[in-house]
Design a protein around this motif. Structure first.
Motif, PDB file in Angstrom:
ATOM      1  N   SER A 193     -11.034   4.827   4.442  1.00 55.24           N
ATOM      2  CA  SER A 193     -11.776   3.580   4.259  1.00 55.24           C
ATOM      3  C   SER A 193     -12.941   3.805   3.300  1.00 55.24           C
ATOM      4  CB  SER A 193     -12.294   3.032   5.592  1.00 55.24           C
ATOM      5  OG  SER A 193     -13.127   3.979   6.239  1.00 55.24           O
ATOM      6  N   GLY A 194     -13.704   4.869   3.531  1.00 53.67           N
ATOM      7  CA  GLY A 194     -14.915   5.110   2.742  1.00 53.67           C
ATOM      8  C   GLY A 194     -14.655   5.330   1.261  1.00 53.67           C
ATOM      9  N   VAL A 195     -13.556   6.017   0.933  1.00 54.18           N
ATOM     10  CA  VAL A 195     -13.283   6.258  -0.494  1.00 54.18           C
ATOM     11  C   VAL A 195     -13.034   4.920  -1.186  1.00 54.18           C
ATOM     12  CG1 VAL A 195     -11.789   7.398  -2.178  1.00 54.18           C
ATOM     13  CG2 VAL A 195     -12.379   8.582  -0.071  1.00 54.18           C
ATOM     14  N   LEU A 196     -12.335   4.026  -0.500  1.00 52.15           N
ATOM     15  CA  LEU A 196     -12.104   2.687  -1.046  1.00 52.15           C
ATOM     16  C   LEU A 196     -13.416   1.907  -1.158  1.00 52.15           C
ATOM     17  CD1 LEU A 196     -10.375   0.205  -1.795  1.00 52.15           C
ATOM     18  CD2 LEU A 196      -9.982  -0.154   0.647  1.00 52.15           C
ATOM     19  N   ASP A 197     -14.200   1.925  -0.096  1.00 51.46           N
ATOM     20  CA  ASP A 197     -15.458   1.169  -0.103  1.00 51.46           C
ATOM     21  C   ASP A 197     -16.431   1.709  -1.157  1.00 51.46           C
ATOM     22  OD1 ASP A 197     -14.467  -0.383   1.971  1.00 51.46           O
ATOM     23  OD2 ASP A 197     -15.293   0.920   3.521  1.00 51.46           O
ATOM     24  N   SER A 250      -4.506   2.456  -2.540  1.00 52.85           N
ATOM     25  CA  SER A 250      -3.576   3.567  -2.780  1.00 52.85           C
ATOM     26  C   SER A 250      -4.253   4.673  -3.599  1.00 52.85           C
ATOM     27  CB  SER A 250      -2.300   3.079  -3.467  1.00 52.85           C
ATOM     28  OG  SER A 250      -2.606   2.415  -4.677  1.00 52.85           O
ATOM     29  N   ALA A 251      -5.115   4.297  -4.536  1.00 58.34           N
ATOM     30  CA  ALA A 251      -5.844   5.304  -5.315  1.00 58.34           C
ATOM     31  C   ALA A 251      -6.729   6.141  -4.388  1.00 58.34           C
ATOM     32  CB  ALA A 251      -6.684   4.631  -6.395  1.00 58.34           C
ATOM     33  N   ALA A 252      -7.349   5.475  -3.415  1.00 58.61           N
ATOM     34  CA  ALA A 252      -8.231   6.161  -2.466  1.00 58.61           C
ATOM     35  C   ALA A 252      -7.434   7.113  -1.563  1.00 58.61           C
ATOM     36  CB  ALA A 252      -8.983   5.133  -1.625  1.00 58.61           C
ATOM     37  N   ILE A 253      -6.264   6.653  -1.125  1.00 59.70           N
ATOM     38  CA  ILE A 253      -5.408   7.507  -0.274  1.00 59.70           C
ATOM     39  C   ILE A 253      -5.029   8.785  -1.024  1.00 59.70           C
ATOM     40  CG2 ILE A 253      -3.141   7.704   0.834  1.00 59.70           C
ATOM     41  CD1 ILE A 253      -3.233   4.567   1.116  1.00 59.70           C
ATOM     42  N   VAL A 294       0.843  -1.200   0.000  1.00 61.02           N
ATOM     43  CA  VAL A 294       0.000   0.000   0.000  1.00 61.02           C
ATOM     44  C   VAL A 294       0.881   1.254   0.000  1.00 61.02           C
ATOM     45  CG1 VAL A 294      -1.747   1.333   1.253  1.00 61.02           C
ATOM     46  CG2 VAL A 294      -1.931  -1.160   1.153  1.00 61.02           C
ATOM     47  N   GLY A 295       1.901   1.258   0.877  1.00 63.09           N
ATOM     48  CA  GLY A 295       2.760   2.438   1.007  1.00 63.09           C
ATOM     49  C   GLY A 295       3.483   2.765  -0.293  1.00 63.09           C
ATOM     50  N   ALA A 296       4.154   1.776  -0.876  1.00 63.46           N
ATOM     51  CA  ALA A 296       4.960   2.038  -2.076  1.00 63.46           C
ATOM     52  C   ALA A 296       4.079   2.411  -3.272  1.00 63.46           C
ATOM     53  CB  ALA A 296       5.824   0.825  -2.396  1.00 63.46           C
ATOM     54  N   THR A 297       2.907   1.774  -3.390  1.00 67.07           N
ATOM     55  CA  THR A 297       2.024   2.119  -4.520  1.00 67.07           C
ATOM     56  C   THR A 297       1.481   3.535  -4.342  1.00 67.07           C
ATOM     57  OG1 THR A 297       1.402  -0.204  -4.473  1.00 67.07           O
ATOM     58  CG2 THR A 297       0.180   1.172  -5.982  1.00 67.07           C
ATOM     59  N   THR A 298       1.227   3.922  -3.089  1.00 68.06           N
ATOM     60  CA  THR A 298       0.793   5.296  -2.814  1.00 68.06           C
ATOM     61  C   THR A 298       1.885   6.283  -3.220  1.00 68.06           C
ATOM     62  OG1 THR A 298      -0.578   4.550  -0.970  1.00 68.06           O
ATOM     63  CG2 THR A 298       0.041   6.877  -0.971  1.00 68.06           C
ATOM     64  N   VAL A 299       3.117   5.961  -2.859  1.00 68.69           N
ATOM     65  CA  VAL A 299       4.236   6.851  -3.216  1.00 68.69           C
ATOM     66  C   VAL A 299       4.350   6.966  -4.742  1.00 68.69           C
ATOM     67  CG1 VAL A 299       6.737   7.183  -3.089  1.00 68.69           C
ATOM     68  CG2 VAL A 299       5.484   6.407  -1.072  1.00 68.69           C
ATOM     69  N   GLN A 300       4.186   5.858  -5.416  1.00 68.20           N
ATOM     70  CA  GLN A 300       4.249   5.891  -6.887  1.00 68.20           C
ATOM     71  C   GLN A 300       3.196   6.857  -7.454  1.00 68.20           C
ATOM     72  OE1 GLN A 300       3.471   2.141  -8.859  1.00 68.20           O
ATOM     73  NE2 GLN A 300       3.440   3.112 -10.870  1.00 68.20           N
ATOM     74  N   ARG A 301       1.959   6.714  -6.965  1.00 69.73           N
ATOM     75  CA  ARG A 301       0.875   7.578  -7.476  1.00 69.73           C
ATOM     76  C   ARG A 301       1.125   9.046  -7.128  1.00 69.73           C
ATOM     77  NH1 ARG A 301      -3.282   4.365  -9.209  1.00 69.73           N
ATOM     78  NH2 ARG A 301      -3.595   2.336  -8.207  1.00 69.73           N
ATOM     79  N   SER A 340       1.570  18.352  11.218  1.00 69.97           N
ATOM     80  CA  SER A 340       1.086  17.645  10.025  1.00 69.97           C
ATOM     81  C   SER A 340      -0.369  17.202  10.149  1.00 69.97           C
ATOM     82  CB  SER A 340       1.968  16.410   9.788  1.00 69.97           C
ATOM     83  OG  SER A 340       1.924  15.563  10.915  1.00 69.97           O
ATOM     84  N   ILE A 341      -0.929  16.894   8.986  1.00 74.30           N
ATOM     85  CA  ILE A 341      -2.220  16.209   8.901  1.00 74.30           C
ATOM     86  C   ILE A 341      -1.873  14.728   8.741  1.00 74.30           C
ATOM     87  CG2 ILE A 341      -4.278  15.873   7.451  1.00 74.30           C
ATOM     88  CD1 ILE A 341      -4.335  18.637   8.616  1.00 74.30           C
ATOM     89  N   VAL A 342      -2.617  13.857   9.415  1.00 76.89           N
ATOM     90  CA  VAL A 342      -2.296  12.422   9.382  1.00 76.89           C
ATOM     91  C   VAL A 342      -3.460  11.622   8.789  1.00 76.89           C
ATOM     92  CG1 VAL A 342      -1.713  10.402  10.800  1.00 76.89           C
ATOM     93  CG2 VAL A 342      -0.823  12.658  11.423  1.00 76.89           C
ATOM     94  N   ILE A 343      -3.153  10.841   7.756  1.00 78.04           N
ATOM     95  CA  ILE A 343      -4.153   9.911   7.215  1.00 78.04           C
ATOM     96  C   ILE A 343      -3.710   8.495   7.591  1.00 78.04           C
ATOM     97  CG2 ILE A 343      -5.328   9.015   5.155  1.00 78.04           C
ATOM     98  CD1 ILE A 343      -4.687  11.602   3.705  1.00 78.04           C
ATOM     99  N   ASN A 344      -4.531   7.806   8.342  1.00 76.45           N
ATOM    100  CA  ASN A 344      -4.189   6.427   8.688  1.00 76.45           C
ATOM    101  C   ASN A 344      -4.884   5.444   7.748  1.00 76.45           C
ATOM    102  OD1 ASN A 344      -3.264   4.119  10.257  1.00 76.45           O
ATOM    103  ND2 ASN A 344      -5.435   3.922  10.777  1.00 76.45           N
ATOM    104  N   VAL A 345      -4.135   4.390   7.396  1.00 79.71           N
ATOM    105  CA  VAL A 345      -4.678   3.361   6.499  1.00 79.71           C
ATOM    106  C   VAL A 345      -4.594   1.981   7.147  1.00 79.71           C
ATOM    107  CG1 VAL A 345      -4.491   2.388   4.170  1.00 79.71           C
ATOM    108  CG2 VAL A 345      -3.830   4.747   4.562  1.00 79.71           C
ATOM    109  N   THR A 346      -3.795   1.887   8.203  1.00 79.55           N
ATOM    110  CA  THR A 346      -3.576   0.594   8.843  1.00 79.55           C
ATOM    111  C   THR A 346      -4.850   0.084   9.514  1.00 79.55           C
ATOM    112  OG1 THR A 346      -1.240   1.095   9.130  1.00 79.55           O
ATOM    113  CG2 THR A 346      -2.157  -0.600  10.564  1.00 79.55           C
TER     114      THR A 346
END
Ligand code: APR
Length: 307
Positions: free
Chosen positions: A143-147, A229-232, A12-19, A112-118
């Motif tokens: 979570s909701g953007v993914l769902d 990662s797209a949702a993040i 999830v982390g690396a794909t997010t960084v890629q995007r 900072s602003i923190v987005i948690n995905v774990t």
């Protein structure tokens, strides 16, 4: 230029960084507990920039000092759910990891602003808020953007229409605890119940609720990461561009939806200050009932925490 740090250089982390790198949204620091992993992936992503035409600076590190003064921190560290493992099984391990991660965020990036995905999402986001000591509006969960993405994808497939025209709405807890809302789901403005019969909607809702588990079952090891990662990144973009997008997020409730003191998926307005508003929707009786049950499960999870 904004500074974004991503904690956890796994799928999830690396794909997010890629995007994020491809969108040139800011300078990126990627950290992980495994030595060499974030450094190797960062180098690979830097070289991809020469081919994909982006100039984003991506740095890999095992040292939290390198996340200093980030505008946005995205937490993806921890253990991913394995087949047969419930999100609740993860509470112990991941709350310990995220407690430590959060204390480092507070030390090095206090603004900072923190987005948690774990996962388990709503409970671990609560841990992140408590352990950073940040204002609740600055710490929220993806979570909701993914769902909603999963729900929209199934709807488009059923209607044989473009995914671009589907705006879905899902609230509640992440995973088995979510509450998809067909009456607030539209296809180019047309409410879903006008286009599909109730039984079909119920089948799509069921598949959405089990969306994460379906992928876990197929992969055998690890869990979904392309859609997560797209949702993040959609949420990150709303914060970094201060765009005030209305998106579902796991937010700290202080009376909304009859709930207090828990993180829960609700529609919010997202901008540079994090969660700038929580929108309250009217629910039908069965949805309110699922929501109550869902919140009780999250409350039980929180009561098990050792923080
Ligand atoms: N500090 C930093 N990184 C850590 C720590 C820690 N204390 N503990 C584990 N990690 C790292 C791992 O080394 C690994 O690289 O977190 C990364 C997790 O990556 P994956 O195992 O690939 O898991 P991923 O699929 O990315 O999921 C991460 O997101 O969607 C959720 O349920 C999922 O909670 C999981 C998280």
């Amino acid at each position: 230029m904004a500074k974004i740090s991503v904690i956890g250089a796994g799928n999830v982390g690396a794909t997010t960084v890629q995007r994020l790198a491809e969108l040139e949204l800011g300078e990126i620091v990627m950290t992980d507990i495994v030595e060499g992993l974030p450094q190797g992936k960062a180098l690979d992503l830097m070289q991809a920039g020469a081919i994909n035409d982006y100039d984003t600076q991506v740095t890999g590190t095992n040292d939290y000092a390198d996340i200093a003064d980030s505008d946005l921190v995205i937490i993806t560290a921890g253990i991913a759910r394995k087949p047969g493992m419930s999100r609740e099984d993860l509470i112990k391990t991941n709350s310990k990891i995220i407690g430590e991660v959060s204390r480092n965020i507070a030390e090095y990036s206090p603004n900072s602003i923190v987005i948690n995905v774990t996962n388990p999402l709503d409970i671990i986001t609560y841990v992140a808020m408590k352990a950073t000591g940040f204002e609740p509006k600055k710490v929220f969960g993806m979570s909701g953007v993914l769902d909603t993405g999963r729900f929209a994808s199934f709807i488009a497939e059923e209607l044989k229409c473009s995914k671009k025209d589907v705006e879905a709405m899902v609230i509640g807890g992440h995973g088995d605890l979510m509450v998809p809302l067909p009456q607030y789901t539209t296809i180019s403005g047309v409410p879903l119940p006008e286009l599909l019969p109730d039984e079909t909607i119920a089948r799509l809702v069921e598949r959405t609720v089990n969306g994460g588990a379906e992928i876990v079952g197929l992969l055998k090891q690890g869990s979904a990461f392309y859609a997560p990662s797209a949702a993040i990144v959609r949420m990150a973009e709303a914060v970094l561009k201060d765009s005030k997008r209305i998106l579902p997020a796991s937010a700290y409730l202080e009376g909304q939806y009859g709930q207090e003191g828990i993180y829960f998926g609700v529609p919010v307005k997202l901008g540079a200050n994090g969660i700038e508003e929580i929108l309250e929707l009217e629910l039908d009786e069965s949805q309110s009932e699922i929501l109550r049950k869902s919140s009780e499960t999250i409350r039980r999870g929180i009561s098990q925490l050792d923080i």
